[in-house]
Scaffold this motif. Structure first.
Motif: not given
Ligand code: C2E
Ligand code: CA
Ligand code: CA
Ligand code: CA
Length: 277
Positions: A42-45, A54-59, A256-260, A267-269
């Motif tokens: 899963y990816y968290q923005p 958006l600058i990336g994500a944590e896997a 979670y404020l921005f996204s789980r 995540y592509e969205k």
């Protein structure tokens, strides 16, 4: 005779509690989890607090177990560490996250960095070689991979500064995770060749209500900036927390404020529409 044997097994089982049995089953199943496509990433923005980009994500890994459903990494990563499966699982996660990131780039999405968590057992002298190999195999440029290491890991391995330097020579970025919960002295922090500090979510959680947590978070941000580090606050759940972090000049937020954390296709969205052609 066969009856006796059967009884023996029954006695043994009744002495083991259900929890121990489940752990035994899971540690067995874990050895095959990656090969049987049961692991998901899963990816968290991560969001820039100054401009909202958006600058990336944590896997973040999950285990879709065929009988027991979705199992959290907080449960199975420690098990994988105890039973020695972590080597294979950790390598699979690194490879999968790098391959996915590379694929997004070839599909035309703007390049961004993906952060991968490392377990203590992965953080050894073989790691830089393994990472270099995975980058070669997937074709991902090193600067788009970030590795998250907890203070505890960084402090407990004798050769950790050496390993970090080798990873830096490859061009990989390094972050200290869960900062504030371990015992890293400031002397160490100064020596680590890192780029990012992640403030542990336990400090963010009470930001609105705890004067001391506010003081701690402000101090970490200030200290980190003096060391020229990027500061990420994790576990941001409320607008109030976000506003305080903005006021304290924190660089990046995640929560979670921005996204789980979400599956790759979701995540592509968050990535802007691919450029045509
Ligand atoms: P972590 O690295 O500190 O990851 C942050 C955890 O906080 C994640 O839990 C994430 O889903 C959760 N989180 C994010 N935003 C919020 C929020 O706003 N509120 C709250 N309450 N929680 C939030 P997750 O995914 O269950 O992972 C738990 C831990 O498992 C991670 O903590 C990390 O230590 C470990 N882990 C996860 N994926 C991996 C992996 O691929 N490899 C290794 N070695 N460990 C992993
Ligand atoms: Ca099973
Ligand atoms: Ca992390
Ligand atoms: Ca963390």
């Amino acid at each position: 005779i066969s009856n006796q044997g059967g009884n023996g097994v029954c006695v043994y089982q009744s002495e083991m509690n259900a929890d121990a049995l489940l752990r035994l089953e899971l540690s067995h199943d874990l050895r095959q989890a990656a090969e049987q496509n049961e692991l998901l990433i899963y990816y968290q923005p991560k969001i820039n607090l100054i401009n909202g980009n958006l600058i990336g994500a944590e896997a973040l890994v999950r285990w879709q177990h065929p009988q027991h459903g979705m199992i959290s990494p907080a449960e199975f990563i420690p098990l994988a560490e105890e039973t020695g499966s972590i080597g294979r699982i950790g390598e699979w996660i690194l490879r999968a996250a790098c391959a996915r990131n590379r694929q997004w780039q070839t599909e035309g999405y703007p390049p961004q960095s993906i952060a991968v968590n490392l377990s203590a057992r992965q953080f050894n002298r073989e790691l830089p070689k393994q990472v270099a190999q995975i980058l070669r195999d997937t074709g991902l440029e090193a600067k788009y991979l970030e590795l998250e290491i907890t203070e505890g890991i960084a402090m407990s391995v004798d050769s950790s500064i050496d390993i970090m330097r080798q990873l830096r020579e490859l061009g990989v970025k390094l972050a200290i995770d869960d900062f504030g919960t371990g015992f890293s002295s400031l002397t160490y922090l100064k020596q680590f060749p890192i780029q990012t500090l992640k403030i542990d979510q336990s400090f963010v959680k009470q930001l609105e209500h705890s004067l001391s947590d506010r003081a701690i978070v402000r101090s970490i941000i200030e200290l980190g900036h003096h060391l020229e580090l990027d500061i990420v606050a994790e576990g941001v759940e409320t607008v109030e927390q976000k506003q305080m972090l903005e006021e304290y000049r924190c660089d990046t937020m995640q929560g979670y404020l921005f996204s789980r954390p979400v599956p790759a296709d979701e995540y592509e969205k968050f990535l802007i529409t691919p450029s045509p052609g």
